[in-house]
Design a protein around this motif. Structure first.
Motif, PDB file in Angstrom:
ATOM      1  N   THR A 151       0.828  -1.050   0.003  1.00  0.00           N
ATOM      2  CA  THR A 151      -0.034   0.295  -0.053  1.00  0.00           C
ATOM      3  C   THR A 151       0.900   1.183  -0.171  1.00  0.00           C
ATOM      4  O   THR A 151       0.608   2.239  -0.634  1.00  0.00           O
ATOM      5  N   GLY A 152       2.043   1.293   0.517  1.00  0.00           N
ATOM      6  CA  GLY A 152       2.584   2.386   0.939  1.00  0.00           C
ATOM      7  C   GLY A 152       1.881   3.530   1.773  1.00  0.00           C
ATOM      8  O   GLY A 152       2.320   4.685   1.811  1.00  0.00           O
ATOM      9  N   PHE A 153       1.021   2.705   2.701  1.00  0.00           N
ATOM     10  CA  PHE A 153       0.448   3.612   3.583  1.00  0.00           C
ATOM     11  C   PHE A 153       0.893   3.680   5.107  1.00  0.00           C
ATOM     12  O   PHE A 153       0.650   4.483   5.728  1.00  0.00           O
ATOM     13  N   ASP A 154       2.517   2.993   5.138  1.00  0.00           N
ATOM     14  CA  ASP A 154       2.680   3.612   6.677  1.00  0.00           C
ATOM     15  C   ASP A 154       2.173   2.775   7.619  1.00  0.00           C
ATOM     16  O   ASP A 154       2.018   3.125   8.781  1.00  0.00           O
ATOM     17  N   LEU A 155       1.438   1.532   7.195  1.00  0.00           N
ATOM     18  CA  LEU A 155       0.721   0.917   8.237  1.00  0.00           C
ATOM     19  C   LEU A 155       1.392   0.310   9.290  1.00  0.00           C
ATOM     20  O   LEU A 155       2.533  -0.579   8.889  1.00  0.00           O
ATOM     21  N   THR A 250      16.246  11.430   4.843  1.00  0.00           N
ATOM     22  CA  THR A 250      15.169  12.584   4.624  1.00  0.00           C
ATOM     23  C   THR A 250      14.340  11.613   3.892  1.00  0.00           C
ATOM     24  O   THR A 250      14.236  10.778   2.884  1.00  0.00           O
ATOM     25  N   PHE A 251      12.662  11.998   4.031  1.00  0.00           N
ATOM     26  CA  PHE A 251      11.757  11.651   2.951  1.00  0.00           C
ATOM     27  C   PHE A 251      10.812  12.581   2.889  1.00  0.00           C
ATOM     28  O   PHE A 251      10.735  13.709   3.519  1.00  0.00           O
ATOM     29  N   ASP A 252      10.363  12.516   1.370  1.00  0.00           N
ATOM     30  CA  ASP A 252       9.547  13.808   1.048  1.00  0.00           C
ATOM     31  C   ASP A 252       8.487  13.137   0.098  1.00  0.00           C
ATOM     32  O   ASP A 252       8.680  11.739  -0.427  1.00  0.00           O
ATOM     33  N   ASP A 253       7.593  13.950  -0.715  1.00  0.00           N
ATOM     34  CA  ASP A 253       6.895  13.509  -1.768  1.00  0.00           C
ATOM     35  C   ASP A 253       7.268  13.349  -3.092  1.00  0.00           C
ATOM     36  O   ASP A 253       6.806  13.457  -4.145  1.00  0.00           O
ATOM     37  N   GLN A 254       8.667  14.107  -3.019  1.00  0.00           N
ATOM     38  CA  GLN A 254       9.500  13.943  -4.322  1.00  0.00           C
ATOM     39  C   GLN A 254      10.634  12.975  -4.222  1.00  0.00           C
ATOM     40  O   GLN A 254      11.399  12.930  -3.166  1.00  0.00           O
ATOM     41  N   LEU A 255      10.834  11.999  -5.146  1.00  0.00           N
ATOM     42  CA  LEU A 255      11.862  10.890  -5.188  1.00  0.00           C
ATOM     43  C   LEU A 255      13.156  11.796  -5.069  1.00  0.00           C
ATOM     44  O   LEU A 255      14.186  11.180  -4.265  1.00  0.00           O
ATOM     45  N   SER A 256      13.552  12.894  -5.666  1.00  0.00           N
ATOM     46  CA  SER A 256      14.732  13.488  -5.611  1.00  0.00           C
ATOM     47  C   SER A 256      15.290  13.937  -4.121  1.00  0.00           C
ATOM     48  O   SER A 256      16.376  14.202  -3.903  1.00  0.00           O
ATOM     49  N   LYS A 257      14.409  13.941  -3.028  1.00  0.00           N
ATOM     50  CA  LYS A 257      14.457  14.465  -2.110  1.00  0.00           C
ATOM     51  C   LYS A 257      14.348  13.215  -0.802  1.00  0.00           C
ATOM     52  O   LYS A 257      14.511  13.524   0.484  1.00  0.00           O
ATOM     53  N   ARG A 292      10.587   3.948   5.214  1.00  0.00           N
ATOM     54  CA  ARG A 292       9.188   4.433   4.186  1.00  0.00           C
ATOM     55  C   ARG A 292       9.412   4.399   2.858  1.00  0.00           C
ATOM     56  O   ARG A 292      10.403   4.272   2.301  1.00  0.00           O
ATOM     57  N   PHE A 293       8.208   4.396   2.099  1.00  0.00           N
ATOM     58  CA  PHE A 293       8.174   4.203   0.695  1.00  0.00           C
ATOM     59  C   PHE A 293       7.287   5.344  -0.033  1.00  0.00           C
ATOM     60  O   PHE A 293       6.438   5.724   0.441  1.00  0.00           O
ATOM     61  N   LEU A 294       7.712   5.640  -1.067  1.00  0.00           N
ATOM     62  CA  LEU A 294       7.121   6.575  -1.917  1.00  0.00           C
ATOM     63  C   LEU A 294       6.512   5.875  -3.128  1.00  0.00           C
ATOM     64  O   LEU A 294       6.992   5.372  -3.731  1.00  0.00           O
ATOM     65  N   ASP A 295       5.040   6.148  -3.260  1.00  0.00           N
ATOM     66  CA  ASP A 295       4.370   5.617  -4.443  1.00  0.00           C
ATOM     67  C   ASP A 295       4.952   6.698  -5.725  1.00  0.00           C
ATOM     68  O   ASP A 295       4.284   7.922  -5.626  1.00  0.00           O
ATOM     69  N   TYR A 296       5.413   6.114  -6.536  1.00  0.00           N
ATOM     70  CA  TYR A 296       6.205   6.901  -7.909  1.00  0.00           C
ATOM     71  C   TYR A 296       5.768   6.238  -9.080  1.00  0.00           C
ATOM     72  O   TYR A 296       5.905   5.102  -9.170  1.00  0.00           O
ATOM     73  N   SER A 297       5.608   7.142 -10.007  1.00  0.00           N
ATOM     74  CA  SER A 297       5.471   6.791 -11.307  1.00  0.00           C
ATOM     75  C   SER A 297       6.044   7.839 -12.279  1.00  0.00           C
ATOM     76  O   SER A 297       5.812   8.039 -13.551  1.00  0.00           O
ATOM     77  N   GLY A 298       6.918   8.770 -12.072  1.00  0.00           N
ATOM     78  CA  GLY A 298       7.318   9.772 -12.631  1.00  0.00           C
ATOM     79  C   GLY A 298       8.398   9.385 -13.563  1.00  0.00           C
ATOM     80  O   GLY A 298       8.700  10.107 -14.840  1.00  0.00           O
ATOM     81  N   ASP A 299       8.978   8.311 -13.577  1.00  0.00           N
ATOM     82  CA  ASP A 299       9.957   7.809 -14.589  1.00  0.00           C
ATOM     83  C   ASP A 299       9.356   6.650 -15.552  1.00  0.00           C
ATOM     84  O   ASP A 299       9.809   5.996 -16.462  1.00  0.00           O
ATOM     85  N   GLY A 300       8.042   6.638 -15.429  1.00  0.00           N
ATOM     86  CA  GLY A 300       7.312   5.764 -16.369  1.00  0.00           C
ATOM     87  C   GLY A 300       6.955   4.384 -15.793  1.00  0.00           C
ATOM     88  O   GLY A 300       6.536   3.484 -16.561  1.00  0.00           O
ATOM     89  N   MET A 301       7.408   4.006 -14.481  1.00  0.00           N
ATOM     90  CA  MET A 301       7.166   2.914 -13.872  1.00  0.00           C
ATOM     91  C   MET A 301       6.320   2.923 -12.554  1.00  0.00           C
ATOM     92  O   MET A 301       7.101   3.492 -11.806  1.00  0.00           O
ATOM     93  N   GLN A 302       5.233   2.652 -12.104  1.00  0.00           N
ATOM     94  CA  GLN A 302       4.446   2.776 -11.160  1.00  0.00           C
ATOM     95  C   GLN A 302       5.152   1.834 -10.016  1.00  0.00           C
ATOM     96  O   GLN A 302       5.411   0.774 -10.523  1.00  0.00           O
ATOM     97  N   GLY A 303       5.309   2.250  -8.942  1.00  0.00           N
ATOM     98  CA  GLY A 303       5.607   1.354  -7.741  1.00  0.00           C
ATOM     99  C   GLY A 303       6.246   2.211  -6.562  1.00  0.00           C
ATOM    100  O   GLY A 303       6.358   3.394  -6.610  1.00  0.00           O
TER     101      GLY A 303
END
Length: 426
Positions: A151-155, A250-257, A292-303
């Motif tokens: 999920t990436g929901f931090d459960l 560090t953790f953020d909603d941007q992969l580069s961060k 922690r995990f970020l749900d990301y698809s900015g490079d064309g692959m969701q995960g």
């Protein structure tokens, strides 16, 4: 007046976060093994197929019929000898934003209120907790659970509060303190590993004291991230049982961060890390947000992207990571206890060693009165009670990704100690 009281409470929470139990006795020279605490040894067998004690819990995002529907999740679970829990979701399975263990930090929610939120959330998962108790009744102390959370929901599954079952002799408490718990990514693990070798360590400038955790073992410390990562990619280097990083994340909603020791997620993703694949080393990331995990698809692959995902993809046999932000003093004490518990019996699986660690903290928590009210009878903030809860939350924040049978054995250092040139090479 209300704002003044709120500021006072926050300052008291911050002060409560400063103190944790004292450090344990250092690991003795030549790496002698101590008797395991509380939980008996459960030897691992590399390559052994999961047996009846290995229960699986799959957690997935629930498909929304309408884009405006709230985010939710569903679970399904299997265990030999116990009826399968079919796919389950509902109103109690909405994405819970108030149970993230990342909230257990200085200036965050009071520890008691965070734990009470987790208790309520656990109550909503009654179908799952009742199923886990059926597994506990069927397999007793031998039960092991692997959670595949997509999920990436931090459960906070390790903190899921299981109800007591007095007739069966089952105690109430957090899942991670009562059952051997492991996590995994992609699919359920099918192979246990038993890495053996030296410690390859990286230490940030303000965490160099962590080196003393490994004074009884072969240890290759590094203080520059570039030299450390080059060593991790050295296929000719000494066998490595444990890769340890004591640093900041560090953790953020941007992969580069997303950073670890100042390097970005992409910096790590580009590396080969041959040492991990050759030795199936256990990786321990003593760094904020490392789990922690970020749900990301900015490079064309969701995960889901994160540092745990990278190290496992590169071949690590397992990872111990942090689900949130831990103050330096608290992290140092907790990680010292984890290292001690891991190394005192190399035949005991990592998942069981972490359970023993959490069980000890939980016993202290219970002996200290359990979850307190925010204030005492005199109306003053209960600093001691809040500190007691905070210790438990921090112990549950450290998560293990790996096979429940996997072990780790660290080799003892030579009589001459570590090579000074190797330590200074970084």
């Amino acid at each position: 007046m209300g704002e003044d009281r709120l500021r006072l409470i926050r300052s008291m929470v911050a002060s409560a976060a400063q103190a944790l139990p004292g450090q344990r006795t250092p690991v003795p020279d030549r790496a002698r093994t101590a008797e395991p605490r509380r939980l008996g040894p459960a030897p691992a067998h590399a390559g052994r197929a999961p047996d009846t004690t290995y229960a699986r819990i799959l957690v997935v995002r629930h498909r929304r019929d309408d884009p405006g529907d709230p985010e939710a999740f569903g679970v399904r679970a299997w265990c030999d000898g116990v009826e399968t829990l079919p796919y389950t979701t509902g109103n109690g399975f909405l994405r819970p934003v108030d149970v993230n263990l990342g909230l257990a930090r200085q200036g965050g929610a009071p520890p008691s209120e965070l734990f009470k939120s987790i208790e309520r959330w656990s109550g909503y998962q009654n179908l799952l907790t009742e199923w886990i108790n059926r597994c506990r009744r069927a397999h007793g102390d031998a039960l092991q659970i692997v959670v595949l959370d997509q999920t990436g929901f931090d459960l906070p599954w390790e903190a899921l509060v299981l109800p007591a079952d007095p007739d069966a002799g089952l105690r109430e408490g957090p899942l991670g303190a009562l059952v051997d718990v492991a996590r995994w990514l992609g699919g359920f693990p099918d192979r246990a590993v038993a890495p053996r070798g030296a410690v390859l360590g990286f230490f940030h400038a303000d965490m160099v004291g962590d080196q003393e955790f490994f004074q009884g073992y072969d240890h290759r410390p590094h203080f520059g991230i570039g030299a450390f990562l080059r060593n991790l990619d050295d296929g000719e280097a000494q066998r490595t049982g444990l890769v340890y990083m004591g640093c900041h994340g560090t953790f953020d909603d941007q992969l580069s961060k997303l950073t670890l020791a100042g390097a970005t997620w992409a910096d790590y993703q580009r590396l080969g890390m041959r040492r991990l694949r050759q030795d199936a080393s256990l990786v321990c990331l003593n760094a904020c947000h490392s789990g922690r995990f970020l749900d990301y698809s900015g490079d064309g692959m969701q995960g889901l992207r994160g540092f745990t995902q990278i190290f496992l993809d590169k071949g690590a046999g397992g990872c111990i990571v942090s689900a949130g932000e831990v103050g330096d003093a608290e992290a140092r004490v907790m990680i010292r206890q984890i290292v001690d518990t891991l190394t005192e019996d190399p035949e005991r699986p990592v998942a069981r060693a972490l359970r023993a660690f959490r069980a000890e903290v939980h016993e202290t928590f219970t002996a200290g009165g359990g979850v307190p009210m925010l204030v005492g009878d005199d109306g003053s903030f209960d600093v001691v009670g809040q500190r007691n809860v905070l210790r438990l939350l921090y112990s549950l924040m450290f998560q293990y990704y790996g096979h429940p049978f996997s072990t780790v054995r660290l080799t003892g250092r030579s009589l001459d100690g570590p090579d000074p040139a190797e330590a200074n090479a970084s």
